[in-house]
Scaffold this motif. Structure first.
Motif, mmCIF file in Angstrom:
data_model
loop_
_atom_site.group_PDB
_atom_site.id
_atom_site.type_symbol
_atom_site.label_atom_id
_atom_site.label_comp_id
_atom_site.label_asym_id
_atom_site.label_seq_id
_atom_site.Cartn_x
_atom_site.Cartn_y
_atom_site.Cartn_z
ATOM 1 N N ARG A 53 -84.323 -26.508 21.113
ATOM 2 C CA ARG A 53 -85.748 -27.089 21.067
ATOM 3 C C ARG A 53 -86.747 -26.247 21.489
ATOM 4 O O ARG A 53 -88.062 -26.289 21.010
ATOM 5 N N TYR A 54 -86.700 -25.659 22.742
ATOM 6 C CA TYR A 54 -87.720 -24.794 23.367
ATOM 7 C C TYR A 54 -87.839 -23.480 22.539
ATOM 8 O O TYR A 54 -89.027 -22.821 22.548
ATOM 9 N N PHE A 55 -87.345 -23.150 21.521
ATOM 10 C CA PHE A 55 -87.378 -22.134 20.688
ATOM 11 C C PHE A 55 -87.606 -22.413 19.313
ATOM 12 O O PHE A 55 -87.774 -21.616 18.316
ATOM 13 N N GLU A 56 -87.660 -23.590 19.296
ATOM 14 C CA GLU A 56 -88.048 -24.337 17.673
ATOM 15 C C GLU A 56 -87.056 -23.601 16.712
ATOM 16 O O GLU A 56 -87.513 -23.249 15.694
ATOM 17 N N ALA A 57 -85.624 -23.773 16.965
ATOM 18 C CA ALA A 57 -84.856 -23.099 16.305
ATOM 19 C C ALA A 57 -83.685 -23.994 15.817
ATOM 20 O O ALA A 57 -83.484 -24.971 16.471
ATOM 21 N N VAL A 58 -82.807 -23.533 14.692
ATOM 22 C CA VAL A 58 -81.678 -24.359 14.259
ATOM 23 C C VAL A 58 -80.536 -23.589 14.867
ATOM 24 O O VAL A 58 -80.094 -22.389 14.377
ATOM 25 N N PRO A 59 -79.534 -24.488 15.459
ATOM 26 C CA PRO A 59 -78.162 -23.583 16.050
ATOM 27 C C PRO A 59 -77.496 -23.338 14.884
ATOM 28 O O PRO A 59 -77.321 -24.066 13.863
ATOM 29 N N ASN A 60 -76.615 -22.227 14.996
ATOM 30 C CA ASN A 60 -75.595 -21.726 13.867
ATOM 31 C C ASN A 60 -74.605 -23.082 13.977
ATOM 32 O O ASN A 60 -73.690 -23.197 12.810
ATOM 33 N N GLY A 61 -74.257 -23.788 15.083
ATOM 34 C CA GLY A 61 -73.345 -24.808 15.006
ATOM 35 C C GLY A 61 -72.847 -24.922 16.404
ATOM 36 O O GLY A 61 -73.697 -24.317 17.421
ATOM 37 N N PRO A 62 -71.596 -25.783 16.723
ATOM 38 C CA PRO A 62 -71.388 -25.805 17.812
ATOM 39 C C PRO A 62 -70.837 -24.529 18.583
ATOM 40 O O PRO A 62 -70.363 -23.610 17.883
ATOM 41 N N ILE A 63 -71.168 -24.238 19.692
ATOM 42 C CA ILE A 63 -70.608 -23.108 20.531
ATOM 43 C C ILE A 63 -69.056 -23.210 21.041
ATOM 44 O O ILE A 63 -68.387 -22.028 21.309
ATOM 45 N N LEU A 64 -68.403 -24.049 20.978
ATOM 46 C CA LEU A 64 -67.325 -24.608 21.279
ATOM 47 C C LEU A 64 -66.061 -23.438 20.691
ATOM 48 O O LEU A 64 -65.297 -22.873 21.194
ATOM 49 N N PRO A 65 -66.102 -23.421 19.197
ATOM 50 C CA PRO A 65 -65.371 -22.374 18.545
ATOM 51 C C PRO A 65 -65.181 -21.112 19.159
ATOM 52 O O PRO A 65 -64.253 -20.494 19.009
ATOM 53 N N ALA A 66 -66.546 -20.524 19.544
ATOM 54 C CA ALA A 66 -66.800 -19.276 19.972
ATOM 55 C C ALA A 66 -66.050 -18.954 21.212
ATOM 56 O O ALA A 66 -65.482 -18.143 21.698
ATOM 57 N N ILE A 67 -66.199 -20.205 22.109
ATOM 58 C CA ILE A 67 -65.589 -20.069 23.412
ATOM 59 C C ILE A 67 -64.117 -20.150 23.409
ATOM 60 O O ILE A 67 -63.298 -19.280 24.060
ATOM 61 N N ARG A 68 -63.463 -21.010 22.489
ATOM 62 C CA ARG A 68 -62.025 -20.854 22.316
ATOM 63 C C ARG A 68 -61.732 -19.806 21.531
ATOM 64 O O ARG A 68 -60.338 -19.649 21.595
ATOM 65 N N GLY A 69 -62.319 -19.158 20.911
ATOM 66 C CA GLY A 69 -61.807 -17.983 20.353
ATOM 67 C C GLY A 69 -61.515 -18.159 18.945
ATOM 68 O O GLY A 69 -60.776 -17.333 18.238
ATOM 69 N N ASP A 70 -61.956 -19.004 18.236
ATOM 70 C CA ASP A 70 -61.641 -19.539 16.778
ATOM 71 C C ASP A 70 -62.586 -18.519 15.912
ATOM 72 O O ASP A 70 -62.363 -18.450 14.779
ATOM 73 N N ILE A 71 -63.617 -18.302 16.555
ATOM 74 C CA ILE A 71 -64.518 -17.330 15.576
ATOM 75 C C ILE A 71 -65.026 -16.252 16.423
ATOM 76 O O ILE A 71 -65.099 -16.344 17.632
ATOM 77 N N PRO A 72 -65.553 -15.064 15.957
ATOM 78 C CA PRO A 72 -65.986 -13.914 16.754
ATOM 79 C C PRO A 72 -67.322 -14.403 17.285
ATOM 80 O O PRO A 72 -68.280 -15.021 16.622
ATOM 81 N N VAL A 73 -67.622 -14.053 18.522
ATOM 82 C CA VAL A 73 -68.831 -14.646 19.165
ATOM 83 C C VAL A 73 -70.012 -14.151 18.776
ATOM 84 O O VAL A 73 -71.146 -14.912 18.522
ATOM 85 N N GLU A 74 -70.012 -12.905 18.224
ATOM 86 C CA GLU A 74 -71.190 -12.283 17.566
ATOM 87 C C GLU A 74 -71.769 -13.080 16.219
ATOM 88 O O GLU A 74 -72.915 -12.978 15.753
ATOM 89 N N THR A 75 -70.657 -13.821 15.619
ATOM 90 C CA THR A 75 -71.063 -14.427 14.471
ATOM 91 C C THR A 75 -71.725 -15.898 14.835
ATOM 92 O O THR A 75 -72.304 -16.458 13.864
ATOM 93 N N HIS A 76 -71.608 -16.191 16.168
ATOM 94 C CA HIS A 76 -72.370 -17.451 16.402
ATOM 95 C C HIS A 76 -73.675 -17.331 17.086
ATOM 96 O O HIS A 76 -74.825 -17.914 16.925
#
Length: 293
Positions: A158-181
């Protein structure tokens, strides 16, 4: 332009190093293996960052390949007005002072990751994190990654007036490469924004502490930022923040001048003992009602 994803694939397939235009070999940073079909991720130790021309080339390419920040056209009027007030030069100077103090402390102690948390929800950690990240963005010589680690009700976007790529949890768990998030908000600022999802809410964002530590190693090794700044959940509410501490070098506590007590700060100090360096308390005296943190 070097495409690091293709370069990584080539390096993994061949088992060899690449060669730069200067004739120097380039070895891709070791990455943790991604989880396959929902299975547990295979982990690798990430080598310490070595500042060489070859490493800088790979890090720079990784930044160039980040998706640009997706702006939210539907940001409500109240959020826009608040953000305009937050850009006041007097307030920006305060964040610049905090930024400089942190840079000096981190360089002196060899730290690279900072967690910003509070004893209880509502103290203003997302506002503090956003102000500090904006201050870092004004330093063109520093690369910084910001992460929103609030899972049930993230607010950094909200402070950057932006739309998140999605939940960050998959990147934490290693389901997706972090740079794609990650998204690149400014040339030297990347953001890992967060969006709540049913799984993280139902499970309380349960994940092994090692998962977050692995993701932080991926970011530090592959992206090569000078600092990683994390907007964290409250330290005294649940165990989510405790799961994050092993991957954090140092912590700042945000205190709400209206509600935070001395005993709350003392309790946070006890939690942080032997977990992360406690750098001090940021007093949030803003009396304006805030959404989120």
């Amino acid at each position: 332009m070097v495409n690091t994803r293709k370069l990584e694939q080539l390096l993994k397939r061949s088992g060899r190093s690449a060669v730069t235009g200067t004739g120097q070999p380039v070895t891709a940073p070791l990455r943790r293996g991604l989880a396959l079909s929902g299975g547990p991720a295979q982990r690798y130790d990430v080598a310490p960052r070595v500042d060489t021309a070859a490493t800088d080339t790979l890090n720079d390419a990784a930044w160039e390949n980040l998706a640009p920040l997706a702006r939210d056209k539907d940001t409500d009027k109240a959020a826009r007005l608040f953000n305009q007030q937050a850009r006041d030069p007097a307030l920006a100077k305060l964040f610049d002072v905090l930024r400089t103090q942190l840079i000096q402390t981190f360089r002196k102690r060899g730290l690279r990751s900072l967690g910003i948390t509070s004893p209880h929800a509502g103290a203003g950690t997302s506002f503090t994190t956003a102000g500090l990240l904006a201050s870092f963005a004004r330093r063109a010589d520093l690369h910084v990654v910001g992460l929103d680690l609030h899972f049930a009700d993230p607010g950094l976007h909200r402070y950057f007036e932006a739309v998140p790529n999605g939940p960050i949890l998959p990147a934490i768990r290693g389901d997706i490469p972090v740079e794609t998030h990650l998204q690149r908000a400014y040339p030297t600022l990347a953001l890992g924004l967060n969006r709540p999802d049913p799984e993280s809410i139902q499970t309380g964002a349960a994940f092994p502490a090692e998962d977050f530590t692995d993701m932080m190693q991926d970011i530090l090794g592959f992206m090569g930022p000078d600092f990683v700044v994390c907007d964290m959940p409250p330290l005294l509410e649940g165990d989510v923040a405790l799961n994050l501490l092993p991957g954090i070098d140092a912590v700042l506590i945000v205190s709400d001048s209206r509600r935070t007590s001395a005993s709350d700060i003392a309790a946070c100090e006890r939690v942080l003992q032997d977990q992360a360096e406690f750098l001090g308390v940021v007093m949030n005296r803003d009396a304006t009602p805030q959404r989120g943190r």
